[in-house]
Write a protein that holds these residues in place. Structure first.
Motif, PDB file in Angstrom:
ATOM      1  N   LEU A  16      30.084  44.014  -5.238  1.00 48.88           N
ATOM      2  CA  LEU A  16      30.696  45.117  -5.978  1.00 48.88           C
ATOM      3  C   LEU A  16      31.383  44.604  -7.242  1.00 48.88           C
ATOM      4  O   LEU A  16      31.220  45.164  -8.325  1.00 48.88           O
ATOM      5  N   LEU A  17      32.119  43.514  -7.121  1.00 52.83           N
ATOM      6  CA  LEU A  17      32.797  42.949  -8.291  1.00 52.83           C
ATOM      7  C   LEU A  17      31.796  42.426  -9.316  1.00 52.83           C
ATOM      8  O   LEU A  17      31.987  42.585 -10.518  1.00 52.83           O
ATOM      9  N   THR A  18      30.750  41.803  -8.857  1.00 51.66           N
ATOM     10  CA  THR A  18      29.730  41.281  -9.766  1.00 51.66           C
ATOM     11  C   THR A  18      29.069  42.420 -10.539  1.00 51.66           C
ATOM     12  O   THR A  18      28.898  42.338 -11.754  1.00 51.66           O
ATOM     13  N   ASP A  19      28.748  43.489  -9.847  1.00 48.32           N
ATOM     14  CA  ASP A  19      28.081  44.628 -10.486  1.00 48.32           C
ATOM     15  C   ASP A  19      29.032  45.422 -11.388  1.00 48.32           C
ATOM     16  O   ASP A  19      28.604  45.990 -12.384  1.00 48.32           O
ATOM     17  N   ALA A  20      30.321  45.433 -11.059  1.00 47.79           N
ATOM     18  CA  ALA A  20      31.292  46.280 -11.762  1.00 47.79           C
ATOM     19  C   ALA A  20      31.707  45.731 -13.117  1.00 47.79           C
ATOM     20  O   ALA A  20      32.272  46.459 -13.923  1.00 47.79           O
ATOM     21  N   LYS A  21      31.440  44.470 -13.384  1.00 50.14           N
ATOM     22  CA  LYS A  21      31.911  43.865 -14.632  1.00 50.14           C
ATOM     23  C   LYS A  21      31.292  44.499 -15.868  1.00 50.14           C
ATOM     24  O   LYS A  21      31.746  44.262 -16.972  1.00 50.14           O
ATOM     25  N   VAL A  31      38.086  46.545  -8.348  1.00 49.26           N
ATOM     26  CA  VAL A  31      39.306  45.776  -8.079  1.00 49.26           C
ATOM     27  C   VAL A  31      40.230  46.570  -7.152  1.00 49.26           C
ATOM     28  O   VAL A  31      40.856  46.004  -6.259  1.00 49.26           O
ATOM     29  N   THR A  32      40.282  47.880  -7.320  1.00 49.16           N
ATOM     30  CA  THR A  32      41.089  48.716  -6.426  1.00 49.16           C
ATOM     31  C   THR A  32      40.586  48.619  -4.997  1.00 49.16           C
ATOM     32  O   THR A  32      41.375  48.498  -4.053  1.00 49.16           O
ATOM     33  N   GLU A  33      39.283  48.634  -4.812  1.00 45.01           N
ATOM     34  CA  GLU A  33      38.721  48.521  -3.458  1.00 45.01           C
ATOM     35  C   GLU A  33      39.009  47.145  -2.859  1.00 45.01           C
ATOM     36  O   GLU A  33      39.363  47.029  -1.685  1.00 45.01           O
ATOM     37  N   VAL A  34      38.877  46.109  -3.666  1.00 44.68           N
ATOM     38  CA  VAL A  34      39.187  44.753  -3.198  1.00 44.68           C
ATOM     39  C   VAL A  34      40.667  44.665  -2.840  1.00 44.68           C
ATOM     40  O   VAL A  34      41.035  44.090  -1.813  1.00 44.68           O
ATOM     41  N   PHE A  35      41.527  45.255  -3.656  1.00 40.73           N
ATOM     42  CA  PHE A  35      42.967  45.286  -3.392  1.00 40.73           C
ATOM     43  C   PHE A  35      43.249  45.952  -2.042  1.00 40.73           C
ATOM     44  O   PHE A  35      44.008  45.419  -1.230  1.00 40.73           O
ATOM     45  N   ARG A  36      42.645  47.093  -1.815  1.00 42.88           N
ATOM     46  CA  ARG A  36      42.868  47.815  -0.554  1.00 42.88           C
ATOM     47  C   ARG A  36      42.449  46.985   0.661  1.00 42.88           C
ATOM     48  O   ARG A  36      43.078  47.049   1.703  1.00 42.88           O
ATOM     49  N   HIS A  37      41.390  46.221   0.494  1.00 38.67           N
ATOM     50  CA  HIS A  37      40.883  45.434   1.618  1.00 38.67           C
ATOM     51  C   HIS A  37      41.727  44.180   1.887  1.00 38.67           C
ATOM     52  O   HIS A  37      41.964  43.835   3.043  1.00 38.67           O
ATOM     53  N   TYR A  38      42.181  43.503   0.837  1.00 37.95           N
ATOM     54  CA  TYR A  38      42.847  42.201   0.998  1.00 37.95           C
ATOM     55  C   TYR A  38      44.366  42.234   0.855  1.00 37.95           C
ATOM     56  O   TYR A  38      45.031  41.229   1.119  1.00 37.95           O
ATOM     57  N   ARG A  39      44.933  43.352   0.439  1.00 39.85           N
ATOM     58  CA  ARG A  39      46.379  43.424   0.183  1.00 39.85           C
ATOM     59  C   ARG A  39      47.207  43.022   1.402  1.00 39.85           C
ATOM     60  O   ARG A  39      48.072  42.161   1.312  1.00 39.85           O
ATOM     61  N   ARG A  66      45.790  38.967 -12.031  1.00 41.10           N
ATOM     62  CA  ARG A  66      45.000  37.823 -12.487  1.00 41.10           C
ATOM     63  C   ARG A  66      43.519  38.027 -12.202  1.00 41.10           C
ATOM     64  O   ARG A  66      42.671  37.675 -13.021  1.00 41.10           O
ATOM     65  N   LEU A  67      43.212  38.578 -11.033  1.00 36.38           N
ATOM     66  CA  LEU A  67      41.817  38.851 -10.692  1.00 36.38           C
ATOM     67  C   LEU A  67      41.204  39.791 -11.724  1.00 36.38           C
ATOM     68  O   LEU A  67      40.121  39.523 -12.258  1.00 36.38           O
ATOM     69  N   TYR A  68      41.881  40.872 -12.009  1.00 42.05           N
ATOM     70  CA  TYR A  68      41.379  41.846 -12.973  1.00 42.05           C
ATOM     71  C   TYR A  68      41.183  41.194 -14.343  1.00 42.05           C
ATOM     72  O   TYR A  68      40.142  41.369 -14.985  1.00 42.05           O
ATOM     73  N   THR A  69      42.163  40.415 -14.773  1.00 44.63           N
ATOM     74  CA  THR A  69      42.087  39.750 -16.073  1.00 44.63           C
ATOM     75  C   THR A  69      40.908  38.791 -16.136  1.00 44.63           C
ATOM     76  O   THR A  69      40.172  38.747 -17.131  1.00 44.63           O
ATOM     77  N   GLU A  70      40.728  38.015 -15.078  1.00 45.41           N
ATOM     78  CA  GLU A  70      39.611  37.056 -15.031  1.00 45.41           C
ATOM     79  C   GLU A  70      38.263  37.777 -15.076  1.00 45.41           C
ATOM     80  O   GLU A  70      37.359  37.369 -15.808  1.00 45.41           O
ATOM     81  N   LEU A  71      38.133  38.839 -14.310  1.00 52.07           N
ATOM     82  CA  LEU A  71      36.878  39.589 -14.284  1.00 52.07           C
ATOM     83  C   LEU A  71      36.613  40.264 -15.629  1.00 52.07           C
ATOM     84  O   LEU A  71      35.486  40.273 -16.120  1.00 52.07           O
ATOM     85  N   ARG A  72      37.653  40.814 -16.206  1.00 52.45           N
ATOM     86  CA  ARG A  72      37.519  41.475 -17.508  1.00 52.45           C
ATOM     87  C   ARG A  72      37.092  40.475 -18.581  1.00 52.45           C
ATOM     88  O   ARG A  72      36.378  40.824 -19.517  1.00 52.45           O
ATOM     89  N   GLY A  73      37.516  39.237 -18.409  1.00 55.15           N
ATOM     90  CA  GLY A  73      37.130  38.190 -19.345  1.00 55.15           C
ATOM     91  C   GLY A  73      35.733  37.637 -19.112  1.00 55.15           C
ATOM     92  O   GLY A  73      35.292  36.744 -19.819  1.00 55.15           O
ATOM     93  N   GLY A  74      35.053  38.130 -18.087  1.00 53.07           N
ATOM     94  CA  GLY A  74      33.679  37.725 -17.850  1.00 53.07           C
ATOM     95  C   GLY A  74      33.483  36.717 -16.731  1.00 53.07           C
ATOM     96  O   GLY A  74      32.362  36.301 -16.461  1.00 53.07           O
ATOM     97  N   ARG A  75      34.558  36.318 -16.071  1.00 50.18           N
ATOM     98  CA  ARG A  75      34.424  35.343 -14.995  1.00 50.18           C
ATOM     99  C   ARG A  75      33.724  35.950 -13.785  1.00 50.18           C
ATOM    100  O   ARG A  75      33.900  37.124 -13.481  1.00 50.18           O
ATOM    101  N   SER A  76      32.951  35.153 -13.113  1.00 53.65           N
ATOM    102  CA  SER A  76      32.281  35.568 -11.879  1.00 53.65           C
ATOM    103  C   SER A  76      32.866  34.782 -10.707  1.00 53.65           C
ATOM    104  O   SER A  76      33.337  33.661 -10.884  1.00 53.65           O
ATOM    105  N   PHE A  77      32.805  35.367  -9.548  1.00 53.80           N
ATOM    106  CA  PHE A  77      33.307  34.729  -8.346  1.00 53.80           C
ATOM    107  C   PHE A  77      32.218  34.714  -7.291  1.00 53.80           C
ATOM    108  O   PHE A  77      31.552  35.717  -7.074  1.00 53.80           O
ATOM    109  N   TYR A  78      32.085  33.573  -6.641  1.00 51.06           N
ATOM    110  CA  TYR A  78      31.135  33.475  -5.545  1.00 51.06           C
ATOM    111  C   TYR A  78      31.714  34.134  -4.305  1.00 51.06           C
ATOM    112  O   TYR A  78      31.055  34.928  -3.648  1.00 51.06           O
ATOM    113  N   ARG A  79      32.948  33.805  -4.003  1.00 52.56           N
ATOM    114  CA  ARG A  79      33.655  34.418  -2.871  1.00 52.56           C
ATOM    115  C   ARG A  79      35.044  34.797  -3.330  1.00 52.56           C
ATOM    116  O   ARG A  79      35.928  33.955  -3.431  1.00 52.56           O
TER     117      ARG A  79
END
Length: 101
Positions: A16-21, A31-39, A66-79
């Motif tokens: 979801l994060l990879t596709d949402a960028k 990011v909201t969905e990830v927040f709800r899951h991991y908060r 920080r997660l939002y900022t990193e993703l907005r800047g184009g960073r990708s995450f494996y996990r």
């Protein structure tokens, strides 16, 4: 769960994060969905380090900003789960060091 295994939910959130960028609204939604899951699990983890609910909550918010900022800047995450907990861990250590001074 064994080390190295990833749940179907975690895999879905990573995808979801990879596709949402690609667009701002999609990124915010993801990011909201990830927040709800991991908060909650992240909060519990940080509370065990910081021993203060306010500090733990502040650190959780900082991690997701920080997660939002990193993703907005184009960073990708494996996990993303690994990144979230590692970033939270490092923030907690920094806060403990500052408090010790």
């Amino acid at each position: 769960m064994e080390s190295g295994c990833i749940s179907a939910t975690e895999e879905r959130l990573d995808r979801l994060l990879t596709d949402a960028k690609r667009d701002e609204v999609g990124l915010q939604t993801a990011v909201t969905e990830v927040f709800r899951h991991y908060r909650r699990p992240l909060y519990g983890y940080l509370l065990s380090f910081l021993h203060d609910s306010g500090d733990a909550e502040d650190a959780v918010q900082e991690v997701f900003l920080r997660l939002y900022t990193e993703l907005r800047g184009g960073r990708s995450f494996y996990r993303v789960r690994t990144w979230i907990f590692r970033t939270g861990h490092n923030l907690a250590i920094d806060r403990c060091r500052k408090a010790a001074r």
